[in-house]
Design a protein around this motif. Structure first.
Motif, PDB file in Angstrom:
ATOM      1  N   SER A   1       1.094  -1.226  -0.075  1.00 42.69           N
ATOM      2  CA  SER A   1       0.087  -0.014   0.112  1.00 42.69           C
ATOM      3  C   SER A   1       0.917   1.232   0.170  1.00 42.69           C
ATOM      4  O   SER A   1       0.226   2.250  -0.246  1.00 42.69           O
ATOM      5  CB  SER A   1      -0.968  -0.032   1.187  1.00 42.69           C
ATOM      6  OG  SER A   1      -0.036  -0.058   2.285  1.00 42.69           O
ATOM      7  N   SER A   2       2.280   1.122   0.209  1.00 42.13           N
ATOM      8  CA  SER A   2       3.047   2.346   0.378  1.00 42.13           C
ATOM      9  C   SER A   2       3.591   2.351  -1.143  1.00 42.13           C
ATOM     10  O   SER A   2       4.539   3.192  -1.220  1.00 42.13           O
ATOM     11  CB  SER A   2       4.095   2.182   1.546  1.00 42.13           C
ATOM     12  OG  SER A   2       3.564   1.966   2.686  1.00 42.13           O
ATOM     13  N   GLY A   3       3.283   1.639  -1.971  1.00 40.14           N
ATOM     14  CA  GLY A   3       4.121   1.357  -3.200  1.00 40.14           C
ATOM     15  C   GLY A   3       5.388   0.564  -3.375  1.00 40.14           C
ATOM     16  O   GLY A   3       5.851   0.548  -4.295  1.00 40.14           O
ATOM     17  N   GLU A   4       5.806   0.095  -2.141  1.00 46.58           N
ATOM     18  CA  GLU A   4       7.250  -0.666  -2.231  1.00 46.58           C
ATOM     19  C   GLU A   4       6.659  -2.316  -2.503  1.00 46.58           C
ATOM     20  O   GLU A   4       6.871  -2.944  -1.864  1.00 46.58           O
ATOM     21  CB  GLU A   4       7.641  -0.637  -0.905  1.00 46.58           C
ATOM     22  CG  GLU A   4       7.987   0.841  -0.585  1.00 46.58           C
ATOM     23  CD  GLU A   4       8.566   0.992   0.817  1.00 46.58           C
ATOM     24  OE1 GLU A   4       9.903   0.564   1.076  1.00 46.58           O
ATOM     25  OE2 GLU A   4       7.916   1.425   1.779  1.00 46.58           O
ATOM     26  N   ILE A   5       6.310  -2.261  -3.801  1.00 46.14           N
ATOM     27  CA  ILE A   5       5.996  -3.653  -4.312  1.00 46.14           C
ATOM     28  C   ILE A   5       7.112  -4.881  -4.193  1.00 46.14           C
ATOM     29  O   ILE A   5       6.816  -5.951  -3.897  1.00 46.14           O
ATOM     30  CB  ILE A   5       5.363  -3.836  -5.844  1.00 46.14           C
ATOM     31  CG1 ILE A   5       3.993  -2.552  -5.807  1.00 46.14           C
ATOM     32  CG2 ILE A   5       5.122  -5.098  -6.173  1.00 46.14           C
ATOM     33  CD1 ILE A   5       3.126  -3.139  -4.996  1.00 46.14           C
ATOM     34  N   ASN A   6       8.076  -4.361  -4.504  1.00 42.83           N
ATOM     35  CA  ASN A   6       9.379  -5.560  -4.246  1.00 42.83           C
ATOM     36  C   ASN A   6       9.457  -6.094  -3.007  1.00 42.83           C
ATOM     37  O   ASN A   6       9.692  -7.195  -2.874  1.00 42.83           O
ATOM     38  CB  ASN A   6      10.739  -4.792  -4.907  1.00 42.83           C
ATOM     39  CG  ASN A   6      10.559  -4.416  -6.354  1.00 42.83           C
ATOM     40  OD1 ASN A   6       9.908  -5.089  -7.024  1.00 42.83           O
ATOM     41  ND2 ASN A   6      11.573  -3.673  -6.640  1.00 42.83           N
TER      42      ASN A   6
ATOM     43  N   SER B   1      -5.112   2.277  -6.047  1.00 38.79           N
ATOM     44  CA  SER B   1      -4.178   1.398  -6.350  1.00 38.79           C
ATOM     45  C   SER B   1      -3.488   0.869  -4.959  1.00 38.79           C
ATOM     46  O   SER B   1      -2.983  -0.276  -4.962  1.00 38.79           O
ATOM     47  CB  SER B   1      -3.297   1.560  -7.187  1.00 38.79           C
ATOM     48  OG  SER B   1      -2.322   2.671  -6.873  1.00 38.79           O
ATOM     49  N   SER B   2      -3.317   1.633  -3.742  1.00 37.83           N
ATOM     50  CA  SER B   2      -2.638   1.245  -2.728  1.00 37.83           C
ATOM     51  C   SER B   2      -3.321   0.085  -2.019  1.00 37.83           C
ATOM     52  O   SER B   2      -2.640  -0.478  -1.192  1.00 37.83           O
ATOM     53  CB  SER B   2      -2.610   2.428  -1.769  1.00 37.83           C
ATOM     54  OG  SER B   2      -3.757   2.954  -1.348  1.00 37.83           O
ATOM     55  N   TRP B   3      -4.615  -0.036  -2.278  1.00 36.76           N
ATOM     56  CA  TRP B   3      -5.187  -1.340  -1.679  1.00 36.76           C
ATOM     57  C   TRP B   3      -5.173  -2.496  -2.438  1.00 36.76           C
ATOM     58  O   TRP B   3      -5.810  -3.751  -2.268  1.00 36.76           O
ATOM     59  CB  TRP B   3      -6.725  -0.894  -1.548  1.00 36.76           C
ATOM     60  CG  TRP B   3      -6.998   0.140  -0.492  1.00 36.76           C
ATOM     61  CD1 TRP B   3      -6.925   1.438  -0.808  1.00 36.76           C
ATOM     62  CD2 TRP B   3      -6.815   0.013   0.847  1.00 36.76           C
ATOM     63  NE1 TRP B   3      -7.223   2.243   0.559  1.00 36.76           N
ATOM     64  CE2 TRP B   3      -6.827   1.372   1.457  1.00 36.76           C
ATOM     65  CE3 TRP B   3      -6.694  -1.335   1.682  1.00 36.76           C
ATOM     66  CZ2 TRP B   3      -6.928   1.555   2.903  1.00 36.76           C
ATOM     67  CZ3 TRP B   3      -6.616  -1.034   3.207  1.00 36.76           C
ATOM     68  CH2 TRP B   3      -6.608   0.531   3.881  1.00 36.76           C
ATOM     69  N   ILE B   4      -4.393  -2.594  -3.553  1.00 43.17           N
ATOM     70  CA  ILE B   4      -4.004  -3.693  -4.406  1.00 43.17           C
ATOM     71  C   ILE B   4      -2.785  -4.059  -3.846  1.00 43.17           C
ATOM     72  O   ILE B   4      -1.501  -3.464  -3.909  1.00 43.17           O
ATOM     73  CB  ILE B   4      -4.137  -3.479  -5.967  1.00 43.17           C
ATOM     74  CG1 ILE B   4      -5.373  -3.082  -6.290  1.00 43.17           C
ATOM     75  CG2 ILE B   4      -3.342  -4.678  -6.444  1.00 43.17           C
ATOM     76  CD1 ILE B   4      -5.429  -2.636  -7.732  1.00 43.17           C
ATOM     77  N   THR B   5      -2.408  -5.402  -3.215  1.00 44.19           N
ATOM     78  CA  THR B   5      -1.144  -5.746  -2.588  1.00 44.19           C
ATOM     79  C   THR B   5      -0.419  -6.717  -3.488  1.00 44.19           C
ATOM     80  O   THR B   5       0.429  -7.490  -3.033  1.00 44.19           O
ATOM     81  CB  THR B   5      -1.603  -6.565  -1.197  1.00 44.19           C
ATOM     82  OG1 THR B   5      -2.499  -7.312  -1.339  1.00 44.19           O
ATOM     83  CG2 THR B   5      -2.351  -5.316  -0.435  1.00 44.19           C
TER      84      THR B   5
ATOM     85  N   CYS C   1     -11.571  -2.866   2.843  1.00 45.82           N
ATOM     86  CA  CYS C   1     -10.480  -1.912   2.479  1.00 45.82           C
ATOM     87  C   CYS C   1     -10.963  -0.521   2.026  1.00 45.82           C
ATOM     88  O   CYS C   1     -12.259  -0.175   1.943  1.00 45.82           O
ATOM     89  CB  CYS C   1      -9.892  -2.572   0.926  1.00 45.82           C
ATOM     90  SG  CYS C   1     -10.802  -2.132  -0.570  1.00 45.82           S
ATOM     91  N   GLY C   2      -9.983   0.442   2.059  1.00 44.59           N
ATOM     92  CA  GLY C   2     -10.201   1.854   1.831  1.00 44.59           C
ATOM     93  C   GLY C   2     -11.021   2.056   0.474  1.00 44.59           C
ATOM     94  O   GLY C   2     -11.879   2.980   0.769  1.00 44.59           O
ATOM     95  N   ASP C   3     -10.725   1.548  -0.589  1.00 46.08           N
ATOM     96  CA  ASP C   3     -11.248   1.797  -1.822  1.00 46.08           C
ATOM     97  C   ASP C   3     -12.818   1.153  -1.815  1.00 46.08           C
ATOM     98  O   ASP C   3     -13.660   2.129  -2.180  1.00 46.08           O
ATOM     99  CB  ASP C   3     -10.502   1.144  -2.969  1.00 46.08           C
ATOM    100  CG  ASP C   3     -11.129   1.483  -4.274  1.00 46.08           C
ATOM    101  OD1 ASP C   3     -10.841   2.534  -4.832  1.00 46.08           O
ATOM    102  OD2 ASP C   3     -12.118   0.592  -4.916  1.00 46.08           O
ATOM    103  N   CYS C   4     -13.133   0.154  -1.162  1.00 45.15           N
ATOM    104  CA  CYS C   4     -14.222  -0.301  -1.120  1.00 45.15           C
ATOM    105  C   CYS C   4     -15.204   0.697  -0.096  1.00 45.15           C
ATOM    106  O   CYS C   4     -16.347   0.641  -0.475  1.00 45.15           O
ATOM    107  CB  CYS C   4     -14.386  -1.755  -0.725  1.00 45.15           C
ATOM    108  SG  CYS C   4     -14.039  -2.823  -1.938  1.00 45.15           S
ATOM    109  N   HIS C   5     -14.675   1.154   0.787  1.00 38.53           N
ATOM    110  CA  HIS C   5     -15.267   2.125   1.908  1.00 38.53           C
ATOM    111  C   HIS C   5     -15.832   3.224   0.961  1.00 38.53           C
ATOM    112  O   HIS C   5     -16.899   3.838   1.145  1.00 38.53           O
ATOM    113  CB  HIS C   5     -14.425   2.400   3.029  1.00 38.53           C
ATOM    114  CG  HIS C   5     -15.066   3.130   4.200  1.00 38.53           C
ATOM    115  ND1 HIS C   5     -15.379   4.313   4.219  1.00 38.53           N
ATOM    116  CD2 HIS C   5     -15.956   2.588   5.313  1.00 38.53           C
ATOM    117  CE1 HIS C   5     -15.893   4.657   5.267  1.00 38.53           C
ATOM    118  NE2 HIS C   5     -16.294   3.436   5.841  1.00 38.53           N
TER     119      HIS C   5
END
Length: 718
Positions: free
Chosen positions: A559-564, A629-633, A677-681
């Motif tokens: 969620s912080s964008g640090e996908i790696n 997109s931060s709620w896509i993990t 999740c925040g997006d669904c909310h």
């Protein structure tokens, strides 16, 4: 012609013999048919033997009306006939008419021990043990039967006063009485129920001829006092156990509830005679033991193979299914009971209400609760369960109505209402009710519920005050306070609280999970990593228990964008064989329950659901919604978009299905097993406003009421 009542003349001997035969064979209706045919018209001339047999049949059939009629017809002739008076008192006591029994008893000038005995027995049967003890005090020289009834009355009371009286009586009776195994078994039962285990053990050990009923009284007592190992040790001394002893053994096994015990349960279930399985109480006890040892599959197999399923068996299975969070099967069993014509009892209705509270759908609750008779709905335990059910179904007004009507408010009722307020974002009301609650009624669960209510509503100052004023702070109370501080981003204060606890106590994982969950809301990956590293130091030997923390940390990085970094953690999780919990949502449409998982396509009208979801998505974008997109993990697949992934969340599919099935619906209810999740909310707030439809979503933590004005009851504090 004068006819003496006690004399049997001519053919009456045959009539008495035939009536007695039918009574002995439990064919009581035939006894009364015979009586009607030969003597009903001339009842005044009947011998006492005929009257006694007729009254015995009425007693066994619990035919109070018929027995009272016989009494009325012979009332002028029974004054000095103790045998008929005995039979009449027995009839009235058996039928619950204590007043008439007492009235007859009072007319007797010279009361025999048998008359005292039948009165004491009747009082005990009608749940009036104090009255039985009052009678005991009138008896100068009690016999063995009277002592048995005294012990039975004391066992009902389970009081210190009753214990003292029984011990005094046992010390004064002749030693010969202790050769009566029924008397000793009753005494053991009373001593155990009154809490004097040592005295019971002493009496048991002194007894030379130990009967199965004596072993049973001791085993039952050990189980009652949560000493199952001693019950099992006693069982091992028995050579030829009967059904009652086996039932008590299974109860003891159920209390232990371990894998080791599970193998013993299965072994014993194969060793007992097949005839024992006709005892439905034994089978219910076996089912309960299997379920408590977490083998629901074996229990289900045994239940399904039972030809004659009884209410106690249904109760054991329904309770087990609720324990395994499988409320849908509980409802299915309840419907099976109805189809089979089995009448429900209080235990079944409590299981039903528990299942409904787990599902959390108001329309489903309403349809089932309408089937429960009113006299069950005013039961204190049922009312408390209903408060919990309505609270978890988002119907706080109904919960409050029941709470305010409760005649016996106890700590459980208060706590259920406080918890209901908390779940529905009404923290202020929860705190107000907590302060209205009598101090002596507050316990650990009450403190936890009000702190959780503060946590969900951001009432940090109120939580601090409650926490400080709580005299005994348990691990769970500390954890609830840590959760409250962490949700409000008081991470430093939360950490200090953990340090305070650890100063005198062992390290505890749930506190760190509460802290890490709070940090997730801030999307603070650096602090999250620090907390996780500290958890690894604190708990080096429980890698499996750290799996939820690793999943949470991976989600924070994603969620912080640090996908790696998130991907690296997920690779580690895969090596451990860890599996992420599948997100599920369920909803009720036109009385039928539907379950969805993310990107579910199992529904027969799945294509319509996705068309509706696309329509909703367009409406959301038109009203300014931007998918987050931060709620896509996880990394997106080549054929996926941010919108397609987020629109495939289970709660969105459940909402879309409601609109497919009923386009003009004004209320939708969804229950989800994970946190929303925040997006669904944000999306659900807009959907409620666009479609002018109230949407209630219960997630793993709380209930969200999405109103048609585009706001949520949580005020975005979740």
């Amino acid at each position: 012609m004068f006819i003496k009542r006690s004399m049997i003349i001519g053919s009456e001997l045959d009539l008495v013999a035939k009536m007695k035969f039918f009574n002995d064979e439990k064919q009581f209706k035939k006894t009364l048919q015979l009586f009607d045919k030969h003597k009903e018209q001339n009842i005044e001339t009947c011998s006492n033997s005929i009257i006694i047999q007729a009254l015995k049949a009425c007693t066994q059939l619990r035919d109070l009306k018929r027995g009272s009629l016989i009494h009325h017809r012979i009332s002028s002739q029974i004054k000095n006939d103790s045998s008929i008076l005995f039979s009449l008192i027995q009839l009235y006591m058996q039928c619950g008419d204590v007043t008439n029994a007492q009235s007859l008893f009072d007319t007797i000038i010279k009361k025999s021990l048998s008359i005292y005995g039948i009165m004491m027995k009747g009082y005990i049967k009608n749940n009036m043990p104090n009255k039985a003890i009052e009678l005991f005090h009138q008896i100068k020289k009690p016999d063995e039967i009277i002592i048995i009834f005294l012990c039975n009355a004391g066992a009902k009371l389970e009081s210190t006063e009753a214990l003292h009286l029984i011990k005094e009586a046992l010390s004064q009776i002749p030693k010969s009485f202790f050769s009566n195994v029924r008397l000793v078994a009753s005494a053991l039962d009373a001593l155990m129920k009154c809490g004097d285990i040592l005295h019971a053990q002493s009496l048991f050990n002194k007894s030379k001829n130990k009967s199965l009923s004596m072993y049973g009284a001791m085993m039952k007592g050990y189980v009652k006092h949560n000493r199952p190992h001693e019950a099992i040790a006693l069982f091992n001394q028995i050579k030829d156990p009967d059904e009652v002893i086996i039932l008590l053994l299974f109860n003891a096994y159920a209390q232990i509830g371990s894998n080791e015990v599970l193998s013993l349960i299965k072994k014993k279930s194969l060793e007992i005679p097949q005839s024992f399985y006709s005892n439905d109480y034994l089978v219910a006890s076996l089912l309960d033991a299997l379920i408590k040892c977490d083998d629901l599959v074996y229990a289900q197999s045994l239940f399904n193979s039972s030809r004659c399923k009884t209410i106690s068996m249904f109760g054991a299975m329904m309770s087990g299914l609720n324990k395994e969070n499988n409320p849908f099967k509980t409802l299915s069993l309840f419907n099976e009971m109805k189809t089979s014509g089995i009448k429900s009892n209080r235990i079944i209705y409590l299981c039903l209400i528990k299942a409904l509270s787990q599902i959390g759908d108001y329309s489903l609750c309403k349809s089932f609760i309408e089937e429960i008779p009113n006299h069950f709905l005013i039961d204190n335990q049922c009312q408390t369960a209903l408060i919990d059910m309505y609270g978890k179904s988002g119907c706080i007004d109904q919960a409050k109505q029941i709470f305010e009507k409760m005649s016996q408010l106890d700590h459980i009722g208060y706590t259920a209402m406080i918890n209901s307020y908390g779940l529905n974002g009404m923290g202020t009301q929860a705190v107000e009710l907590y302060h209205q609650m009598p101090l002596e009624s507050k316990n650990e669960v009450t403190h936890i519920c009000v702190l959780n209510a503060c946590s969900h509503s951001g009432l940090v100052d109120e939580a601090r005050s409650i926490f400080q004023n709580t005299q005994i702070k348990t691990l769970k109370i500390f954890t609830s306070m840590v959760d409250c501080l962490s949700r409000a981003s008081f991470f430093e204060e939360a950490q200090k609280l953990i340090d305070e606890f650890e100063h005198n106590q062992q390290f505890v994982l749930p506190m760190y999970m509460a802290l890490l969950s709070g940090v997730r809301n801030d999307k603070n990956s650096q602090l999250s990593q620090q907390i996780y590293d500290r958890m690894k130091q604190r708990f080096p030997d429980i890698n499996n228990s750290l799996t939820p923390a690793m999943i949470l940390l991976a989600n924070i990085y994603a969620s912080s964008g640090e996908i790696n970094k998130a991907s690296d953690i997920k690779i580690q999780l895969a090596k451990f064989g860890a599996k992420k919990k599948v997100g599920l949502s369920w909803t009720v449409v036109f009385g039928q329950l539907y379950e969805f998982r993310a990107h579910d396509q199992s529904h027969p009208r799945s294509s319509e659901i996705y068309v509706e979801m696309e329509k909703i998505s367009k409406e959301l974008i038109e009203h300014g919604h931007q998918y987050d997109s931060s709620w896509i993990t996880r990394p997106l697949d080549h054929d996926e978009t941010i919108a397609s992934v987020l629109c495939g969340h289970s709660e969105k599919l459940a909402i879309a299905w409601n609109f497919v099935a009923n386009p003009n619906t004004s209320r939708i209810q969804v229950t989800k097993n994970l946190r929303v999740c925040g997006d669904c909310h944000r999306a659900t707030k807009l959907i409620a406003a666009i479609r002018q439809c109230e949407i209630v979503v219960r997630d793993a933590n709380r209930i969200h009421h999405f109103y048609t004005n585009g706001k949520c009851s949580c005020n975005d504090y979740f």
